[in-house]
Each structure stands twice: as structure tokens, then as C-alpha cells.
Design a protein around this motif. Structure first.
Motif, PDB file in Angstrom:
ATOM      1  N   TYR A   1       6.447  -4.081   5.493  1.00  0.00           N
ATOM      2  CA  TYR A   1       5.038  -4.332   5.800  1.00  0.00           C
ATOM      3  C   TYR A   1       4.535  -5.686   5.306  1.00  0.00           C
ATOM      4  N   PRO A   2       4.886  -6.159   4.100  1.00  0.00           N
ATOM      5  CA  PRO A   2       4.441  -7.517   3.760  1.00  0.00           C
ATOM      6  C   PRO A   2       5.121  -8.580   4.619  1.00  0.00           C
ATOM      7  N   LEU A   3       6.358  -8.326   5.018  1.00  0.00           N
ATOM      8  CA  LEU A   3       7.057  -9.245   5.913  1.00  0.00           C
ATOM      9  C   LEU A   3       6.337  -9.354   7.252  1.00  0.00           C
ATOM     10  N   LEU A   4       5.739  -8.237   7.697  1.00  0.00           N
ATOM     11  CA  LEU A   4       4.986  -8.226   8.953  1.00  0.00           C
ATOM     12  C   LEU A   4       3.573  -8.787   8.799  1.00  0.00           C
ATOM     13  N   GLY A   5       3.139  -9.032   7.556  1.00  0.00           N
ATOM     14  CA  GLY A   5       1.803  -9.588   7.330  1.00  0.00           C
ATOM     15  C   GLY A   5       0.696  -8.558   7.239  1.00  0.00           C
ATOM     16  N   ILE A   6       1.043  -7.281   7.017  1.00  0.00           N
ATOM     17  CA  ILE A   6       0.025  -6.238   6.869  1.00  0.00           C
ATOM     18  C   ILE A   6      -0.550  -6.355   5.462  1.00  0.00           C
ATOM     19  N   PRO A   7      -1.838  -6.691   5.324  1.00  0.00           N
ATOM     20  CA  PRO A   7      -2.382  -7.057   4.013  1.00  0.00           C
ATOM     21  C   PRO A   7      -2.497  -5.929   3.000  1.00  0.00           C
ATOM     22  N   VAL A   8      -2.681  -4.693   3.471  1.00  0.00           N
ATOM     23  CA  VAL A   8      -2.822  -3.552   2.564  1.00  0.00           C
ATOM     24  C   VAL A   8      -1.926  -2.431   3.066  1.00  0.00           C
ATOM     25  N   TYR A   9      -1.138  -1.877   2.160  1.00  0.00           N
ATOM     26  CA  TYR A   9      -0.264  -0.746   2.478  1.00  0.00           C
ATOM     27  C   TYR A   9      -0.582   0.376   1.493  1.00  0.00           C
ATOM     28  N   VAL A  10      -0.916   1.555   2.028  1.00  0.00           N
ATOM     29  CA  VAL A  10      -1.301   2.696   1.191  1.00  0.00           C
ATOM     30  C   VAL A  10      -0.334   3.842   1.447  1.00  0.00           C
ATOM     31  N   ILE A  11       0.148   4.432   0.366  1.00  0.00           N
ATOM     32  CA  ILE A  11       1.092   5.545   0.440  1.00  0.00           C
ATOM     33  C   ILE A  11       0.448   6.783  -0.170  1.00  0.00           C
ATOM     34  N   PHE A  12       0.443   7.872   0.593  1.00  0.00           N
ATOM     35  CA  PHE A  12       0.037   9.184   0.096  1.00  0.00           C
ATOM     36  C   PHE A  12       1.297  10.031   0.015  1.00  0.00           C
ATOM     37  N   ASP A  13       1.559  10.633  -1.141  1.00  0.00           N
ATOM     38  CA  ASP A  13       2.797  11.386  -1.337  1.00  0.00           C
ATOM     39  C   ASP A  13       2.495  12.852  -1.639  1.00  0.00           C
ATOM     40  N   PRO A  14       2.531  13.726  -0.624  1.00  0.00           N
ATOM     41  CA  PRO A  14       2.249  15.148  -0.833  1.00  0.00           C
ATOM     42  C   PRO A  14       3.282  15.858  -1.706  1.00  0.00           C
ATOM     43  N   ARG A  15       4.426  15.231  -1.970  1.00  0.00           N
ATOM     44  CA  ARG A  15       5.420  15.833  -2.864  1.00  0.00           C
ATOM     45  C   ARG A  15       4.899  15.866  -4.298  1.00  0.00           C
ATOM     46  N   THR A  16       4.185  14.801  -4.687  1.00  0.00           N
ATOM     47  CA  THR A  16       3.769  14.632  -6.083  1.00  0.00           C
ATOM     48  C   THR A  16       2.260  14.673  -6.273  1.00  0.00           C
ATOM     49  N   GLY A  17       1.496  14.655  -5.169  1.00  0.00           N
ATOM     50  CA  GLY A  17       0.045  14.592  -5.284  1.00  0.00           C
ATOM     51  C   GLY A  17      -0.417  13.267  -5.858  1.00  0.00           C
ATOM     52  N   SER A  18       0.254  12.205  -5.447  1.00  0.00           N
ATOM     53  CA  SER A  18      -0.071  10.871  -5.950  1.00  0.00           C
ATOM     54  C   SER A  18       0.136   9.856  -4.832  1.00  0.00           C
TER      55      SER A  18
END
Length: 195
Positions: A134-151
Motif C-alpha cells: 500500500y505505501p508503494l501504491l501511494g495510499i496515504p493511510v492504511y487501517v487494519i482491523f483484526d477480529p482475531r485479537t480485537g485490535s
């Protein structure tokens, strides 16, 4: 490293061959197919209810606080940069509606943010592969939601490194905390978890 013209043509042909394979088999295989810097990525399982419900909650919560001309899009098409040999499909794309006009894949540089809900069957795709792509593609913000850990984590501030562009800032969060995605803050309470 400099790529000679013959190598560039070879890379372009190789990428187009992968695109052709994906177009031919996508409807006949379970899950999702994407192209990363390392080749074709196959998330073998179709997203389950907690995954899809998380994406829906995030989309609706964002759309409540964003202006009307910005949307949290959960459909197709993909984001793609052919010269980089990358085609990805974020679970949620924050994008101006005017940037959705036209044909073909979205230009990833028009995305305000890409949001992923970690897959139970292939978590490294979100935590490793997309964190690289994603940074290589120039996407300025990347958000990860992880339902495995609730984080999750919000990554931003692309900067150059010897291994290519990377996110310089990472803000971790736990479900139940508010999270800021670009200019908008949403709650993360009551998001589903994997059982």
C-alpha cells in the motif's frame, strides 16, 4: 536497480499473464485473488460473517461522519498500478465519489485510505503483504482491523526507505477505543470477533 527495457517488457508480460489468469479463474475458485509484488495471492476462504460485518460497521460509521462527496466503498473494482505489478482489493476504500468515475481499476493514489479486515485464513496478507504494497501504491493511510485479537493499527506518513516506501507512523488500537482514519474518528466498540 535499473530495469533494462527488455526486462520491463518481460515484467509487463508477466503481470498481464497473472491478470489474465485471475480473470479466467476468479469466478470458479473460492476466496479472493490479488497480485502482490511476490505474485498471485489467494485468500482461500470467502470472507465469513464477522469479516463482512466488520467491514459493514466500519463503512457505515465512517459515512456518518464524512462529507457526502466522500464514500467508504466496499465493492469493486480493484486498485492497480500495472508498472509496479500490483493489483489489490481493499475491504473498504475511502475515496471521493468523483474519483470513482470512469472505467477500469481505481488509481490507488486517489484513495484517502484503505481499510482491511484481517482474514482468518491468511492474516499475513494484511499484516505483511499489504503493509508493504500500500505505501508503494501511494495510499496515504492504511487501517487494519483484526477480529482475531480485537485490535488494529492505523499506518500513515509514507517515507522512503532502502526497501522502498514504507509507513513511518503506526498507531495501534484496541476494539472499544475510538480510531481516527484520515480526518474522521469512529468508535470501534461492538465490532464482531472471530470465535
Amino acid at each position: 536497480m535499473t530495469i533494462a527495457p527488455d526486462d520491463a517488457r518481460q515484467d509487463s508480460r508477466h503481470y498481464q499473464a497473472m491478470r489474465d489468469v485471475i480473470e479466467q479463474i476468479q469466478d470458479s475458485v473460492p476466496g479472493k485473488l490479488e497480485i502482490s509484488k511476490e505474485g498471485i495471492v489467494h485468500d482461500m476462504m470467502s470472507p465469513g460473517r464477522p469479516h463482512e460485518l466488520t467491514a459493514l460497521h466500519v463503512r457505515k460509521r465512517l459515512e456518518r461522519v464524512m462529507p457526502d462527496e466522500i464514500t467508504a466503498h466496499t465493492g469493486t473494482p480493484d486498485v492497480e498500478v500495472e508498472p509496479e505489478g500490483i493489483m489489490r482489493h481493499p475491504d473498504v476504500m475511502v475515496i471521493a465519489m468523483e474519483d470513482m468515475e470512469g472505467q477500469g481499476s481505481f488509481d490507488p493514489r486517489t484513495l484517502i485510505a484503505a481499510i482491511e479486515v484481517v482474514s482468518l485464513s491468511n492474516p499475513d496478507n494484511d499484516w505483511v503483504g499489504k503493509m508493504r504494497d500500500y505505501p508503494l501504491l501511494g495510499i496515504p493511510v492504511y487501517v487494519i482491523f483484526d477480529p482475531r485479537t480485537g485490535s488494529g493499527a492505523v499506518l500513515s506518513d509514507i517515507h522512503p526507505t532502502p526497501n522502498g516506501p514504507r509507513y513511518a507512523t503506526r498507531k495501534d488500537f484496541q476494539y472499544g477505543e475510538d480510531v481516527t482514519i484520515a480526518d474522521w474518528t469512529i468508535p470501534t466498540d461492538k465490532l464482531p470477533r472471530y470465535a
